[in-house]
Design a protein around this motif. Structure first.
Motif, PDB file in Angstrom:
ATOM      1  N   ASP A  76      13.715  69.510  21.100  1.00 55.80           N
ATOM      2  CA  ASP A  76      12.618  70.211  20.432  1.00 55.80           C
ATOM      3  C   ASP A  76      11.861  69.172  19.604  1.00 55.80           C
ATOM      4  O   ASP A  76      12.186  68.001  19.615  1.00 55.80           O
ATOM      5  N   THR A  77      10.855  69.589  18.902  1.00 52.52           N
ATOM      6  CA  THR A  77      10.062  68.675  18.082  1.00 52.52           C
ATOM      7  C   THR A  77      10.348  68.931  16.612  1.00 52.52           C
ATOM      8  O   THR A  77      10.316  70.065  16.160  1.00 52.52           O
ATOM      9  N   THR A  78      10.638  67.859  15.882  1.00 56.30           N
ATOM     10  CA  THR A  78      10.916  67.932  14.457  1.00 56.30           C
ATOM     11  C   THR A  78       9.941  67.023  13.726  1.00 56.30           C
ATOM     12  O   THR A  78       9.647  65.932  14.194  1.00 56.30           O
TER      13      THR A  78
ATOM     14  N   GLY B 286      17.546  64.322   9.190  1.00 54.44           N
ATOM     15  CA  GLY B 286      17.733  65.739   8.919  1.00 54.44           C
ATOM     16  C   GLY B 286      18.748  66.012   7.827  1.00 54.44           C
ATOM     17  O   GLY B 286      18.671  67.023   7.141  1.00 54.44           O
TER      18      GLY B 286
ATOM     19  N   HIS C  92       9.070  65.200   9.946  1.00 57.08           N
ATOM     20  CA  HIS C  92       9.532  64.817   8.620  1.00 57.08           C
ATOM     21  C   HIS C  92       8.386  64.122   7.907  1.00 57.08           C
ATOM     22  O   HIS C  92       7.660  63.339   8.513  1.00 57.08           O
TER      23      HIS C  92
ATOM     24  N   GLN D 115      10.441  63.897  19.118  1.00 55.50           N
ATOM     25  CA  GLN D 115      10.463  64.758  20.302  1.00 55.50           C
ATOM     26  C   GLN D 115      11.751  64.493  21.067  1.00 55.50           C
ATOM     27  O   GLN D 115      11.968  63.399  21.576  1.00 55.50           O
TER      28      GLN D 115
ATOM     29  N   GLU E 234       7.276  62.319  13.719  1.00 56.22           N
ATOM     30  CA  GLU E 234       7.427  63.404  14.683  1.00 56.22           C
ATOM     31  C   GLU E 234       8.447  62.945  15.708  1.00 56.22           C
ATOM     32  O   GLU E 234       8.281  61.901  16.334  1.00 56.22           O
TER      33      GLU E 234
END
Length: 87
Positions: A63-65, A39, A67, A60, A58
C-alpha cells in the motif's frame, strides 16, 4: 519498494525530489529496514521552523504510506535514508 522524497523549505525555499526503487539495490535490506522503522518512530510534529527543511516521504509497497518529517526531528537512520534517496 519505491521510496519518493520531496524536500521543501530551507533558506532559499527550493524543492528537491528523488525516488528510489529498493529492488536490486546493493543495500536494499538496510533501505527497507530504515523505511519500516519510520512507522514505529515518533518523528516529532513535522511543523516547519524558519529556514529549515521539511521532508515528505511516500512509500509504495503493498500500500502507500506517507510520512512528513521536519529537519529538526531527523534521527541518524532517517537522515541516511533521505540522503540515499535524494543523492
Amino acid at each position: 519498494m519505491i521510496v519518493s522524497v520531496t524536500r521543501s523549505g530551507g533558506f532559499a525555499g527550493l524543492i528537491q525530489q528523488g525516488e528510489l526503487d529498493t529492488t536490486g539495490q546493493p543495500d536494499a535490506d538496510r533501505l527497507e529496514a530504515a523505511v519500516r522503522a519510520l512507522g514505529a518512530k515518533d518523528l516529532g510534529s513535522g511543523r516547519p521552523q524558519p529556514d529549515r527543511y521539511v521532508y515528505r516521504l511516500e512509500v509504495q509497497d503493498a500500500d502507500t504510506t506517507i510520512h512528513t518529517v521536519a529537519e529538526q526531528d531527523l534521527d541518524e537512520t532517517t537522515a541516511w535514508l533521505l540522503d540515499r534517496v535524494l543523492g
